[in-house]
Scaffold this active site. Structure first.
Site, PDB file in Angstrom:
ATOM      1  N   LYS A  83     -60.518 -72.036   6.039  1.00 22.66           N
ATOM      2  CA  LYS A  83     -59.695 -72.600   4.968  1.00 22.66           C
ATOM      3  C   LYS A  83     -60.422 -73.689   4.183  1.00 22.66           C
ATOM      4  CE  LYS A  83     -56.654 -70.803   4.431  1.00 22.66           C
ATOM      5  NZ  LYS A  83     -56.595 -69.444   3.778  1.00 22.66           N
ATOM      6  N   CYS A  84     -61.698 -73.444   3.947  1.00 24.56           N
ATOM      7  CA  CYS A  84     -62.497 -74.360   3.121  1.00 24.56           C
ATOM      8  C   CYS A  84     -63.002 -73.694   1.848  1.00 24.56           C
ATOM      9  CB  CYS A  84     -63.676 -74.907   3.930  1.00 24.56           C
ATOM     10  SG  CYS A  84     -63.221 -76.193   5.120  1.00 24.56           S
ATOM     11  N   THR A  86     -63.199 -70.117   1.578  1.00 24.61           N
ATOM     12  CA  THR A  86     -63.900 -68.902   1.991  1.00 24.61           C
ATOM     13  C   THR A  86     -63.697 -67.748   1.010  1.00 24.61           C
ATOM     14  OG1 THR A  86     -63.527 -69.574   4.289  1.00 24.61           O
ATOM     15  CG2 THR A  86     -64.223 -67.307   3.909  1.00 24.61           C
ATOM     16  N   TRP A  88     -62.719 -67.712  -2.109  1.00 24.41           N
ATOM     17  CA  TRP A  88     -63.309 -68.030  -3.410  1.00 24.41           C
ATOM     18  C   TRP A  88     -64.827 -67.857  -3.380  1.00 24.41           C
ATOM     19  CZ3 TRP A  88     -63.284 -73.608  -5.858  1.00 24.41           C
ATOM     20  CH2 TRP A  88     -63.594 -73.516  -7.226  1.00 24.41           C
ATOM     21  N   HIS A 146     -67.557 -67.788  10.289  1.00 22.15           N
ATOM     22  CA  HIS A 146     -67.011 -69.113  10.585  1.00 22.15           C
ATOM     23  C   HIS A 146     -67.708 -69.714  11.809  1.00 22.15           C
ATOM     24  CE1 HIS A 146     -63.828 -68.943   7.696  1.00 22.15           C
ATOM     25  NE2 HIS A 146     -63.050 -68.096   8.353  1.00 22.15           N
ATOM     26  N   ARG A 168     -65.261 -78.870   2.835  1.00 18.00           N
ATOM     27  CA  ARG A 168     -64.081 -79.316   2.098  1.00 18.00           C
ATOM     28  C   ARG A 168     -63.538 -80.599   2.714  1.00 18.00           C
ATOM     29  NH1 ARG A 168     -58.607 -75.544   1.221  1.00 18.00           N
ATOM     30  NH2 ARG A 168     -57.829 -76.618  -0.642  1.00 18.00           N
ATOM     31  N   SER A 176     -54.252 -76.671   4.604  1.00 17.82           N
ATOM     32  CA  SER A 176     -54.367 -75.237   4.309  1.00 17.82           C
ATOM     33  C   SER A 176     -54.380 -74.414   5.588  1.00 17.82           C
ATOM     34  CB  SER A 176     -55.642 -74.984   3.496  1.00 17.82           C
ATOM     35  OG  SER A 176     -55.743 -73.639   3.122  1.00 17.82           O
ATOM     36  N   ARG A 300     -53.115 -69.512  -1.473  1.00 18.85           N
ATOM     37  CA  ARG A 300     -51.992 -70.438  -1.534  1.00 18.85           C
ATOM     38  C   ARG A 300     -52.094 -71.243  -2.827  1.00 18.85           C
ATOM     39  NH1 ARG A 300     -49.822 -75.282   0.247  1.00 18.85           N
ATOM     40  NH2 ARG A 300     -51.874 -76.133   0.733  1.00 18.85           N
ATOM     41  N   GLY A 302     -55.068 -73.800  -3.386  1.00 17.95           N
ATOM     42  CA  GLY A 302     -56.467 -74.051  -3.692  1.00 17.95           C
ATOM     43  C   GLY A 302     -56.689 -75.311  -4.505  1.00 17.95           C
TER      44      GLY A 302
END
Length: 344
Positions: A83-84, A86, A88, A146, A168, A176, A300, A302
């Site tokens: 959730k950093c 990924t 994108w 990951h 992030r 997130s 979600r 971002g």
């Protein structure tokens, strides 16, 4: 609608080898002895000997990867803590790296999830008792993980491959991740309980700070091999960071491409709003290790600073204090920490 795989996942030969199954079975038995920690998802995290946590299948798969992955000098590995950014990052790099004289590779993004185009090593490639033969995949192979750097195969460090790490603000990362894991929880996971575990380092592929530091130190030691980006930098100047990224992995935009707006087209096609609005990401699914996962859960908000809508000042201060303490002396300072409203 379940979208069909493309790129790496569809090109990997299917292997049905009893010897491979035996390797997995032996490691599953070993992993079953690892310390377990209950979580709000209803499934425990297991502690890997290298100090990070994950669900049992991913721990097993990571161990298989360490033993059996064969890296090439031409490989490009993307790495993040969960959730950093990924999704994108996958979309941006795929569209840029796979572009041709006809333009950027944005058409596949309309039909396939970024997670099909750039598969996870530990939950899509090395899974279900399979040790795939990746030798037939054309260069450059684009893969995602990951897995903390400490647990990656030695062949990656020894090779001339490129590694791109996206970090992030841990406050936004936590929020997130909490939202994401609640999609799988039998009942809502109390944010206070999830927060306490995150701060204690009990988190998927965590602790967050050690995960980031591992890749940061690798970047400092070998900047020609590892590029360290932050989500905040990417959000503030997506075009500039994309140009920097493509230069690093060896496929820079030519002057002609920049004049033609190829790089800008990729940036626009890969915004979270654009990707989330695609039919494949609204109603499609992607096969992961144990089940098909709805593509829409990977999108979600971002937004940089969304933590302010969920964390108390005390919670935010706690994460910032941990970040400052863990990163002290490393040279790693996250952009958001320089302007933290919490510590002022």
């Amino acid at each position: 609608m379940e979208s069909s795989p493309l790129s790496c996942t569809s090109s990997i030969p299917k292997v049905d080898d009893e010897a491979h199954k035996e390797i997995y079975d032996q490691l599953r038995e070993v992993v079953s002895t690892y310390p377990a920690v209950p979580t709000g998802t209803g499934r425990p995290y297991l502690r890997h000997p290298d100090g990070w946590y994950a669900y049992a299948p991913n721990v097993v798969n990571a161990m298989v990867i360490k033993q059996h992955l064969k890296a090439r000098d031409t490989d490009v590995f993307l790495a993040t803590f969960p959730k950093c950014g990924t999704t994108w990052l996958k979309a941006l790099v795929f569209a840029a790296l796979r572009r041709s004289t006809a333009g950027p590779a944005v058409a596949p993004l309309a039909a396939h999830s970024p997670h099909q185009l750039v598969p996870f090593l530990e939950s899509q490639v090395f899974t279900n008792g399979r040790i795939p033969d990746l030798s037939s995949l054309p260069a450059p192979r684009l893969l995602m993980t990951h897995i903390p750097s400490v647990s990656l195969p030695e062949c990656i460090f020894a090779s001339g491959c490129k590694v791109v790490y996206l970090c992030r603000d841990p406050k936004d990362c936590f929020v997130s991740l909490w939202h994401f894991l609640n999609k799988f929880a039998p009942s809502p996971w109390d944010i206070g309980e999830a927060f306490a575990q995150f701060c204690d380092g009990v988190s998927l592929f965590g602790p967050f700070w050690e995960h980031a530091l591992g890749y940061w130190r690798w970047h400092v030691e070998r900047p020609e091999q590892v590029l360290f980006l932050t989500y905040e930098e990417l959000a503030a100047d997506t075009l500039g960071q994309l140009r920097r990224l493509t230069e690093f992995i060896g496929c820079p935009f030519t002057a002609e491409e920049q004049v033609a707006g190829v790089d800008r087209e990729i940036v626009e096609a890969c915004t979270m709003e654009r990707l989330a609005g695609l039919e494949v990401n609204r109603s499609g699914k992607t096969q992961m290790a144990e089940s098909s996962v709805a593509n829409n859960i990977f999108f979600r908000r971002g937004v940089v600073g969304d933590w302010k809508n969920h964390l108390t000042l005390e919670m935010a201060r706690r994460i910032d204090e941990i970040t400052e303490s863990r990163f002290r002396g490393s040279g790693l300072v996250l952009l958001s920490d320089l302007n933290s409203e919490v510590l002022n």
